[in-house]
Scaffold this motif. Structure first.
Motif, short mmCIF file in Angstrom:
data_model
loop_
_atom_site.label_atom_id
_atom_site.label_comp_id
_atom_site.label_asym_id
_atom_site.label_seq_id
_atom_site.Cartn_x
_atom_site.Cartn_y
_atom_site.Cartn_z
N ASN A 185 53.31 28.54 16.50
CA ASN A 185 53.27 29.85 15.85
C ASN A 185 53.02 29.64 14.37
N THR A 223 53.14 33.46 11.76
CA THR A 223 54.35 34.04 11.17
C THR A 223 54.68 33.42 9.81
N ILE A 261 54.50 35.58 6.22
CA ILE A 261 55.68 35.65 5.36
C ILE A 261 55.37 35.06 3.99
N CYS A 317 63.20 37.11 6.09
CA CYS A 317 62.06 37.30 7.01
C CYS A 317 62.03 36.23 8.09
N ALA A 333 62.49 36.91 12.17
CA ALA A 333 61.31 36.71 13.03
C ALA A 333 61.61 35.96 14.27
#
Length: 74
Positions: free
Chosen positions: A25, A28, A32, A70, A74
């Motif tokens: 991932n 993400t 951010i 954040c 997430a």
């Protein structure tokens, strides 16, 4: 002194970001990071007039602290 606000955020980002990369991932952490960069620049503009160089440190620290929020959300 102003950097101490974001110290925990900086540490947690170093711990949590590799977890996202390990799960393939990549989006993400990049999203951010971009949001944090934008927030830092806006806070730099807001704080530089009244707080001078301490305002720059405070903006970076607050942005790092918000980055930690954040990552954990997430």
């Amino acid at each position: 002194m102003a950097y101490s606000i974001g110290l925990i955020g900086m540490i947690l980002v170093k711990i949590l970001a590799p977890g996202f990369y390990a799960q393939q991932n990549v989006r993400t952490p990049v999203k951010i990071g971009i949001l944090t960069l934008i927030a830092t620049q806006l806070m730099n503009l807001a704080f530089i007039g009244s707080l001078r160089h301490a305002g720059l440190a405070l903006a970076i620290a607050w942005a790092r602290a918000s980055m930690r929020r954040c990552f954990t959300a997430a």
